[in-house]
Design a protein around this motif. Structure first.
Motif, PDB file in Angstrom:
ATOM      1  N   SER A 310       0.847  -1.196   0.000  1.00 56.53           N
ATOM      2  CA  SER A 310       0.000   0.000   0.000  1.00 56.53           C
ATOM      3  C   SER A 310       0.878   1.239   0.000  1.00 56.53           C
ATOM      4  O   SER A 310       1.926   1.255   0.649  1.00 56.53           O
ATOM      5  CB  SER A 310      -0.874   0.034   1.256  1.00 56.53           C
ATOM      6  N   HIS A 321      -4.717   6.920  -2.947  1.00 59.46           N
ATOM      7  CA  HIS A 321      -4.175   5.766  -2.241  1.00 59.46           C
ATOM      8  C   HIS A 321      -4.162   4.556  -3.162  1.00 59.46           C
ATOM      9  O   HIS A 321      -5.123   4.306  -3.887  1.00 59.46           O
ATOM     10  CB  HIS A 321      -5.019   5.466  -1.001  1.00 59.46           C
ATOM     11  N   LEU A 322      -3.057   3.823  -3.111  1.00 57.47           N
ATOM     12  CA  LEU A 322      -2.920   2.623  -3.928  1.00 57.47           C
ATOM     13  C   LEU A 322      -2.820   1.402  -3.035  1.00 57.47           C
ATOM     14  O   LEU A 322      -2.089   1.422  -2.049  1.00 57.47           O
ATOM     15  CB  LEU A 322      -1.593   2.656  -4.698  1.00 57.47           C
ATOM     16  N   ALA A 323      -3.536   0.354  -3.389  1.00 50.30           N
ATOM     17  CA  ALA A 323      -3.381  -0.904  -2.648  1.00 50.30           C
ATOM     18  C   ALA A 323      -3.283  -2.041  -3.652  1.00 50.30           C
ATOM     19  O   ALA A 323      -4.136  -2.171  -4.533  1.00 50.30           O
ATOM     20  CB  ALA A 323      -4.577  -1.124  -1.726  1.00 50.30           C
ATOM     21  N   ARG A 345     -14.679   0.253   0.293  1.00 48.56           N
ATOM     22  CA  ARG A 345     -14.116   1.606   0.318  1.00 48.56           C
ATOM     23  C   ARG A 345     -15.127   2.619  -0.234  1.00 48.56           C
ATOM     24  O   ARG A 345     -15.230   3.746   0.250  1.00 48.56           O
ATOM     25  CB  ARG A 345     -12.815   1.641  -0.493  1.00 48.56           C
ATOM     26  N   MET A 534       1.943   7.045   3.081  1.00 44.64           N
ATOM     27  CA  MET A 534       0.526   6.723   3.107  1.00 44.64           C
ATOM     28  C   MET A 534      -0.269   7.592   4.094  1.00 44.64           C
ATOM     29  O   MET A 534      -0.084   7.497   5.295  1.00 44.64           O
ATOM     30  CB  MET A 534       0.407   5.272   3.528  1.00 44.64           C
ATOM     31  N   HIS A 537      -5.399   6.606   2.822  1.00 46.35           N
ATOM     32  CA  HIS A 537      -6.317   5.469   2.939  1.00 46.35           C
ATOM     33  C   HIS A 537      -7.406   5.806   3.961  1.00 46.35           C
ATOM     34  O   HIS A 537      -7.202   6.592   4.880  1.00 46.35           O
ATOM     35  CB  HIS A 537      -5.582   4.184   3.293  1.00 46.35           C
ATOM     36  N   TRP A 541      -6.851   0.797  11.122  1.00 52.62           N
ATOM     37  CA  TRP A 541      -6.994  -0.548  11.677  1.00 52.62           C
ATOM     38  C   TRP A 541      -6.473  -0.649  13.109  1.00 52.62           C
ATOM     39  O   TRP A 541      -6.654  -1.683  13.764  1.00 52.62           O
ATOM     40  CB  TRP A 541      -6.256  -1.559  10.787  1.00 52.62           C
ATOM     41  N   LEU A 545      -5.985  -4.040  16.301  1.00 49.05           N
ATOM     42  CA  LEU A 545      -4.734  -4.792  16.316  1.00 49.05           C
ATOM     43  C   LEU A 545      -4.366  -5.215  17.734  1.00 49.05           C
ATOM     44  O   LEU A 545      -4.681  -4.529  18.708  1.00 49.05           O
ATOM     45  CB  LEU A 545      -3.596  -3.934  15.736  1.00 49.05           C
ATOM     46  N   THR A 681     -11.936  -7.540   4.763  1.00 49.37           N
ATOM     47  CA  THR A 681     -10.533  -7.189   5.034  1.00 49.37           C
ATOM     48  C   THR A 681     -10.281  -5.702   4.764  1.00 49.37           C
ATOM     49  O   THR A 681      -9.226  -5.178   5.109  1.00 49.37           O
ATOM     50  CB  THR A 681      -9.540  -8.009   4.187  1.00 49.37           C
ATOM     51  N   GLY A 717      -0.707 -11.063   7.387  1.00 49.06           N
ATOM     52  CA  GLY A 717      -0.989 -10.135   8.482  1.00 49.06           C
ATOM     53  C   GLY A 717      -2.260  -9.333   8.272  1.00 49.06           C
ATOM     54  O   GLY A 717      -2.445  -8.269   8.868  1.00 49.06           O
ATOM     55  N   ARG A 718      -3.152  -9.839   7.436  1.00 47.05           N
ATOM     56  CA  ARG A 718      -4.398  -9.110   7.172  1.00 47.05           C
ATOM     57  C   ARG A 718      -5.543  -9.701   7.990  1.00 47.05           C
ATOM     58  O   ARG A 718      -5.866 -10.875   7.852  1.00 47.05           O
ATOM     59  CB  ARG A 718      -4.750  -9.167   5.676  1.00 47.05           C
ATOM     60  N   LEU A 719      -6.134  -8.869   8.829  1.00 50.65           N
ATOM     61  CA  LEU A 719      -7.242  -9.319   9.668  1.00 50.65           C
ATOM     62  C   LEU A 719      -8.534  -9.345   8.863  1.00 50.65           C
ATOM     63  O   LEU A 719      -8.698  -8.586   7.893  1.00 50.65           O
ATOM     64  CB  LEU A 719      -7.414  -8.360  10.854  1.00 50.65           C
TER      65      LEU A 719
HETATM   66  P1  AMP Z   1      -5.056  -0.512   2.307  1.00 50.18           P
HETATM   67  O1  AMP Z   1      -6.094   0.544   2.351  1.00 50.18           O
HETATM   68  O2  AMP Z   1      -5.589  -1.876   2.025  1.00 50.18           O
HETATM   69  O3  AMP Z   1      -3.934  -0.131   1.415  1.00 50.18           O
HETATM   70  O4  AMP Z   1      -4.455  -0.595   3.763  1.00 50.18           O
HETATM   71  C1  AMP Z   1      -3.755   0.470   4.333  1.00 50.18           C
HETATM   72  C2  AMP Z   1      -3.080  -0.012   5.584  1.00 50.18           C
HETATM   73  O5  AMP Z   1      -4.064  -0.431   6.528  1.00 50.18           O
HETATM   74  C3  AMP Z   1      -2.210  -1.236   5.361  1.00 50.18           C
HETATM   75  O6  AMP Z   1      -0.907  -0.891   5.023  1.00 50.18           O
HETATM   76  C4  AMP Z   1      -2.274  -1.916   6.694  1.00 50.18           C
HETATM   77  O7  AMP Z   1      -1.361  -1.331   7.583  1.00 50.18           O
HETATM   78  C5  AMP Z   1      -3.663  -1.593   7.183  1.00 50.18           C
HETATM   79  N1  AMP Z   1      -4.596  -2.666   6.848  1.00 50.18           N
HETATM   80  C6  AMP Z   1      -5.339  -2.748   5.733  1.00 50.18           C
HETATM   81  N2  AMP Z   1      -6.105  -3.841   5.746  1.00 50.18           N
HETATM   82  C7  AMP Z   1      -5.839  -4.476   6.894  1.00 50.18           C
HETATM   83  C8  AMP Z   1      -6.311  -5.665   7.480  1.00 50.18           C
HETATM   84  N3  AMP Z   1      -7.225  -6.428   6.882  1.00 50.18           N
HETATM   85  N4  AMP Z   1      -5.797  -6.018   8.678  1.00 50.18           N
HETATM   86  C9  AMP Z   1      -4.898  -5.260   9.293  1.00 50.18           C
HETATM   87  N5  AMP Z   1      -4.421  -4.121   8.795  1.00 50.18           N
HETATM   88  C10 AMP Z   1      -4.867  -3.717   7.603  1.00 50.18           C
END
Ligand code: AMP
Length: 941
Positions: A310, A321-323, A345, A534, A537, A541, A545, A681, A717-719
Motif C-alpha cells: 500500500s 491511495h494505492l493498494a 471503500r 501513506m 487510505h 486498523w 490490532l 478485510t 498479516g491481514r485481519l
Molecule cells: P489498504 O487501504 O488496504 O492499502 O491498507 C492500508 C493499511 O491499513 C495497510 O498498510 C495496513 O497497515 C492496514 N490494513 C489494511 N487492511 C488491513 C487488514 N485487513 N488487517 C490489518 N491491517 C490492515
C-alpha cells in the motif's frame, strides 16, 4: 424518425444481414396491407427515414438499399459475426457499399489488426475488410462519398482516404471489439473517441519520455534482479513491459478525474516489477527478501511474488491511495477480493457511482479464459449488492499458460477475452510493443468505465521472455516462439529507437535514463517519483490490532432495549400486505416481544442485527436467499403482496442507526465469498456475513476458505472479521444437504486463525453475532447454523437470556441433575443435543449429564474445565455427534476433549460409523442411525 422508435429499431436484431430477405418480405406485406404486419414493424416502416429524398413507397430495390445502408450505419443493428454480406452491384449504390465498408471495419477490423509483437498469430483473411467484397476498387479511391456516422469529423471523404483511415483506426496496433454492445449511446461514444483520432492521438514529448521511463524501469528492474539473484524466481514481466507505464498512466488519469483510491489485483507475473515501479516499494526491502531476510512479526509469511503493498501516489488531481492486494497462486480468485475491497471503500466514502475508488484487475490470458470465477465476477458486475461502477481489467496476454500455448488447448474462443462479451464490455486488444497505442486504450478504457460505470477490458498482447519462471526452460515446449523471442528487441529498445528516429530524444539521453535507473536501484531508494507516504487510505486498523480473545468489550444490553428494538422490527408501513405465512410469523414476533411467547431463532437473529446497527455499526449480509432465509426463518426483507415492493424493518429503526444491507446474491459461492472476504478485510467497522444456502455449498468456494480466510492473517498479516453462516445438521435430507463439512474447518484450525461455533439456542446466536461485531478483534467466524432447530420447540430463549450479553462457549447441564449421581457425561455440539435431551427425559435418566461445546475453536479449555470440575468423579465420558466418525469434530477436536477430562477417564465415540459420503440418502436408514447414536450415547454398559 422519433427518437424512441429509432432507438428501438437500432436496438433490435432485425437488421442483421441474414434477416434482409425477411425484412423485405415484411415490407412488401406492409406495402400491400399495413395491418398485416405487427405493431412493432408497422412503427418501424411508418417511421422509415428518407435517404437522399427517396420516398418510402418507391422502387423496391431502392428500399432494399435503404435498409442495407441503415444496417451499415446502425451500430446496434448487427449481432453475431457481423457479416456484411451484400450482393448488390452496379454504380448507383456505391454510397451504400461505402457505408457497409465502414461497418465492416467496425465489426471485424480487429481481425486484421497488428496485435502480436512476435507476429506469430495466424490471422484469418476477412473478406469483409476488402474493397472487392463491397464491389469497390481502387479506381473508386478518388470519388468522394458520404461517411455516414464515421466520426472522423467530416461528412464526406474520397474513398482512398477513407479506406486508409479505416485501416489506421481499426487495423493498426489496436483491435477494438465493441459492436457486440447493444446500447447505442455506448457504441456512439466509443466510435467518436476512437475514430475522431484514428486510434492514434497526438501525444506530447513529455508524455513520450514518461512512457519511455516506464519501459526503462520495467526492463531495468528485471535485468537488475536477473543479474543480482540469478535463477531466483521472480516471474519476470519482460515482454509485457508496457504494463508499468500503462498502470502509471491509468492511475494518473484516474487521479485527475477525482479518484481517491485504486485497488489492484494481479497474479505473480510482473508483480515484483509492479510493486517497485508502480507502488514504490523500496527496492532494498525487496532485495532483502531475495536474500532470505524476513519479518518474524508476519507469522508464516508468503513468497515475495504474492505480496501486497500500500502507498500513496501523486497525480495531477492530487494524491490517491494505492493498494495491491495480497494474492495466492490461485490466479483469478483475487478479482472478486479486489472488487469486494473496492465496494467496502466506496461504501465508506458514501460513493454509489464508483467514481472515488477504482478497481484494476490484471489477468493472465489462459486464466481469464480458463477460470470460472472470471465469469462469476462479470456476472456480479452490475448487480445491486456487488456493483462498483465498473472494473478496468487488463490481460497480460503473453500467449502461453505455463507451457500451454496452442489456442486449441487453452480455450475454445477466438480471443482469451471473449468471456467479457457476456456483459457487453468493450475489449481493446493492443500490441504491447506500441506503448503509445497502449496508453491511448488505457485512458479510453478508464473514460469508458467512468462514463458508463461498466467493466472494460484491455488485452495487452505481449510475450514472456523467459519460461513460466526464471528456472523454467521454455524451449522444451515452445521452441518456435522462443526462437523468435530470443532475437526480438526489448520494448524499451523498440520505443527508444522510435523516439530517437523521430527526434524526441537523443541516444545518450536514453543511455542516461537507463544508467540513472540502475544507480537508483544500487542506492536502494524508492524509484517512483509519484510515491508518497501513506495518508490517503480511508480506515484506521489500529483499534483492532493486538487483541487476544479475552479482550474486554461492552456487551451489555437491557431487556427494555431489546423490547424496543423488537417492536421496531415488527413495524412496517400500514399499506404493506404480507403473505399469510409471513404475517403469522410477524404476529408471533409481536407476541415474543410482549413476552407471550419465547423467542425463536429467527427473532433472536433479527434482534442481534437490530442491536448491532442500533449501536451505529454497519451490517452487510449476502447469500443466495439471505433476505428471506433458505429455511423461511429470517424474513428480514418483507415483500408487499400488492405491489411487490420490498421493505426492511432493520434498515428503518431510526435515523442515526448503522447501515443495514442484505442482498440476495448471484448464484455463486466462490466469487461471492471472495468478494465478502475482500469487503471484510477492507472494512473492520462492518459486520460482514456470508450465508451459504446449504452449508456444504461452501465447498464451491473452497479456494477462498483455504487460501484467504483460514490463512490470510498468517500469510499476510491481514485481519478479517467475516462471518460465515453454514446451515448444518442431519435431518435425513441426504448426502448434499446435511453437512457443512465441519471437519474441514476444524482441520484448518491453528494459530487462533478463526472461530468455529455451533450455537444451539436463540440467545446464543444473538450473543455470538453481537460478540463478533462488538469485540474489537477481527477474526473469521465460522458458524454451523441450524435448519430444523429454527423451529424446534426446545430451541427457544427468553429476552433475559439475550440481555445477558454473553456467548457461552460451553453450556453446562441444564436439567436438575445431581452431579454426584452422574455416571456418564456426554459432550456434544449442535442439534444432536436436543435429540439427546429429549431421549434422556423420555428415559427419565438421572445418571447421564449432557454438556454442550458451543465453540469448538479456539477450544474453550477454561470454561470446559469449570464444568468438568463438577464431574471429576466420572470416568465414563462420551463424545456424541451426528456426523460419520471420519467427519465432524471427533478426529479434529479429540485431543482437546481428552485434555479436558479428569484422570483417569475413558472417552468413547457415539455416532455414525465412518463413511465416504456425508450422509445416507434413505430417510429410514437415517432415522435408524440417529436413534442408534442417541441410544449409544445414553446407554451405560
Ligand atoms: P489498504 O487501504 O488496504 O492499502 O491498507 C492500508 C493499511 O491499513 C495497510 O498498510 C495496513 O497497515 C492496514 N490494513 C489494511 N487492511 C488491513 C487488514 N485487513 N488487517 C490489518 N491491517 C490492515
Amino acid at each position: 424518425m422519433q427518437q424512441s422508435v429509432m432507438k428501438a429499431w437500432w436496438d433490435s436484431s432485425h437488421m442483421a444481414g441474414g434477416n434482409a430477405t425477411y425484412i423485405e418480405e415484411m415490407y412488401e406485406a406492409y406495402l400491400d396491407d399495413a395491418q398485416s404486419v405487427s405493431d412493432e414493424w408497422r412503427g418501424i416502416f411508418e417511421n422509415l427515414p428518407k435517404l437522399d429524398g427517396v420516398e418510402v413507397e418507391s422502387k423496391h430495390s431502392i428500399v432494399r438499399d435503404q435498409f442495407r445502408a441503415l444496417a451499415a450505419l446502425g451500430p446496434a443493428a448487427r449481432v453475431g459475426s457481423g457479416s456484411t454480406q451484400s450482393n448488390v452491384s452496379g454504380g448507383d449504390d456505391k454510397q451504400v457499399k461505402v457505408l457497409q465498408l465502414i461497418n465492416a471495419f467496425r465489426f471485424r477490423g480487429h481481425q486484421h489488426a497488428n496485435l502480436d509483437p512476435l507476429e506469430l498469430w495466424k490471422q484469418p483473411r476477412v473478406r469483409d475488410l476488402e474493397l472487392s467484397h463491397h464491389n469497390l476498387t481502387e479506381k473508386d479511391f478518388d470519388t468522394t462519398y458520404n461517411v455516414g456516422s464515421y466520426a472522423i469529423g467530416k461528412e464526406s471523404m474520397p474513398l482512398g482516404e477513407l479506406f486508409a483511415s479505416l485501416n489506421r483506426t481499426y487495423c493498426g496496433s489496436i483491435g477494438t471489439e465493441y459492436m457486440h454492445i447493444t446500447d447505442t449511446e455506448q457504441k456512439r461514444w466509443l466510435q467518436h473517441h476512437i475514430e475522431s483520432v484514428q486510434a492514434k492521438p497526438e501525444i506530447s514529448r513529455e508524455e513520450k519520455i514518461s512512457i519511455l521511463k516506464g519501459l526503462v524501469a520495467a526492463d531495468g528492474m528485471e535485468k537488475y534482479l536477473g543479474a543480482k539473484f540469478p535463477g531466483a524466481k521472480r516471474f519476470s514481466l519482460e515482454g509485457g513491459d508496457a504494463l508499468v507505464p500503462m498502470l502509471k498512466s491509468l492511475i494518473n488519469h484516474a487521479g485527475s478525474k477525482g479518484t481517491k483510491e485504486v485497488v489492484i489485483g494481479m497474479a505473480h507475473r510482473g508483480r515484483i516489477n509492479t510493486l517497485v515501479n508502480v507502488l514504490g516499494k523500496n527496492p532494498s526491502v525487496l532485495f532483502d527478501e531475495f536474500s532470505g531476510k524476513h519479518d518474524d512479526s508476519l507469522g508464516a509469511g508468503d513468497v515475495k511474488y504474492h505480496a501486497g503493498y500500500s502507498s500513496d501516489f501523486a497525480t495531477p488531481g492530487g494524491n490517491l491511495h494505492l493498494a495491491l492486494a495480497f494474492n495466492p497462486s490461485h490466479l483469478e480468485i483475487v478479482n472478486p477480493v479486489v472488487i469486494g475491497s473496492v465496494r467496502a471503500r466506496l461504501d465508506r466514502r458514501g460513493c454509489t457511482d464508483g467514481s472515488l475508488v477504482l478497481p484494476i484487475t490484471i489477468h493472465g490470458d489462459s486464466a481469464i479464459a480458463g477460470q470460472g470465477v472470471v465469469q462469476e465476477t462479470f456476472n456480479m458486475s452490475q448487480t445491486r449488492g456487488f456493483q462498483v461502477g465498473g472494473t478496468v481489467r487488463i490481460v497480460i496476454n503473453n500467449q502461453v499458460g505455463f507451457t500451454t500455448s496452442k489456442i486449441e488447448d487453452a480455450r475454445s474462443t477466438q480471443y482469451c477475452t471473449d468471456i467479457a462479451k457476456m456483459v457487453q464490455a468493450p475489449i481493446f486488444h493492443v500490441n504491447s510493443d506500441d506503448p503509445e497505442a497502449v496508453m491511448f486504450v488505457t485512458k479510453l478504457a478508464l473514460d469508458y468505465r467512468n462514463q458508463f460505470k461498466r467493466d472494460v477490458v484491455i488485452d495487452l498482447v505481449c510475450y514472456r521472455r523467459h519460461g513460466h519462471n526464471e528456472a523454467d526452460e521454455p524451449n522444451a515446449t515452445q521452441p518456435l516462439m522462443y526462437q523468435k523471442i530470443k532475437v526480438h528487441p526489448v520494448p524499451r529498445k523498440i520505443y527508444a529507437d522510435q523516439l530517437i528516429a523521430e527526434g524526441s530524444i537523443e541516444a545518450h539521453e536514453v543511455e542516461k535514463l537507463v544508467s540513472d535507473y540502475r544507480a537508483a536501484l544500487d542506492h536502494g531508494a524508492c524509484v517512483v517519483e509519484e510515491w508518497r507516504p501513506m495518508t490517503e487510505h480511508s480506515v484506521d486498523w489500529s483499534p483492532y490490532l493486538g487483541h487476544d480473545w479475552d479482550v474486554k468489550f461492552d456487551s451489555a444490553i437491557s431487556v427494555e432495549k431489546i423490547k424496543e428494538l423488537g417492536e421496531k422490527l415488527c413495524t412496517f408501513p400500514a399499506e404493506y400486505e404480507l403473505q399469510s405465512r409471513v404475517a403469522k410469523l410477524y404476529a408471533d414476533r409481536v407476541s415474543m416481544v410482549n413476552g407471550e411467547k419465547a423467542l425463536d431463532w429467527g427473532m433472536a437473529e433479527n434482534l442481534a442485527y437490530a442491536a448491532i446497527v442500533d449501536g451505529g455499526s454497519h451490517i452487510r449480509m449476502t447469500g443466495q436467499d439471505s433476505g428471506r432465509g433458505t429455511f423461511f426463518h429470517r424474513h428480514a426483507v418483507l415483500h408487499n403482496q400488492t405491489d411487490g415492493s420490498a421493505y426492511m424493518p432493520l434498515a428503518n429503526l431510526h435515523a442515526d442507526q448503522g447501515k443495514m444491507e442484505i442482498y440476495d446474491s448471484v448464484l455463486s459461492e466462490a466469487a461471492v465469498l471472495a468478494f465478502e472476504f475482500g469487503y471484510a478485510t477492507a472494512e473492520p467497522g462492518t459486520l460482514t456475513i456470508w450465508e451459504a444456502q446449504f452449508g456444504d455449498f461452501a465447498n464451491g468456494a473452497q479456494v477462498v476458505i483455504d487460501q484467504f480466510l483460514s490463512s490470510g492473517e498468517a500469510k499476510w498479516g491481514r485481519l478479517c472479521g467475516l462471518t460465515m453462516l453454514l446451515p448444518h445438521g442431519y435431518e435425513g435430507q441426504g448426502p448434499e444437504h446435511s453437512s457443512a463439512r465441519l471437519e474441514r474447518f476444524l482441520q484448518m484450525c491453528a494459530d487462533h486463525n478463526w472461530q468455529v461455533c455451533i450455537p444451539s439456542t436463540p440467545a446464543q446466536v444473538f450473543n455470538m453475532l453481537r460478540r463478533q461485531a462488538l469485540r474489537p478483534m477481527r477474526k473469521p467466524l465460522i458458524v454451523m447454523s441450524p435448519k430444523s432447530l429454527l423451529r424446534h420447540p426446545l430451541a427457544v430463549s427468553s429476552i433475559e437470556e439475550l440481555s445477558e450479553g454473553v456467548f457461552h462457549n460451553v453450556i453446562d447441564e441444564i436439567d436438575d441433575i445431581d452431579p454426584s449421581k452422574v455416571k456418564r457425561v456426554v459432550m456434544c455440539s449442535g442439534k444432536v443435543y436436543y435429540d439427546l435431551l429429549e431421549q434422556r427425559r423420555k428415559n427419565e435418566q438421572l445418571d447421564v449429564a449432557i454438556i454442550r461445546i458451543e465453540q469448538l475453536y479456539p477450544f474453550p479449555h477454561e470454561e470446559i474445565g469449570k464444568v468438568v470440575s463438577k464431574f471429576k468423579h466420572v470416568k465414563d465420558w462420551v463424545w456424541c455427534q451426528e456426523e460419520p466418525q471420519n467427519q465432524g469434530a471427533w478426529y479434529c477436536s479429540q485431543h482437546h476433549f481428552w485434555s479436558s477430562l479428569p484422570v483417569p477417564a475413558t472417552l468413547t465415540y457415539a455416532g455414525r460409523k465412518a463413511s465416504a459420503s456425508p450422509a445416507v440418502g434413505y430417510i429410514s436408514v437415517h432415522n435408524q442411525q440417529q436413534k442408534d447414536l442417541v441410544d449409544d450415547a445414553l446407554t451405560i454398559k
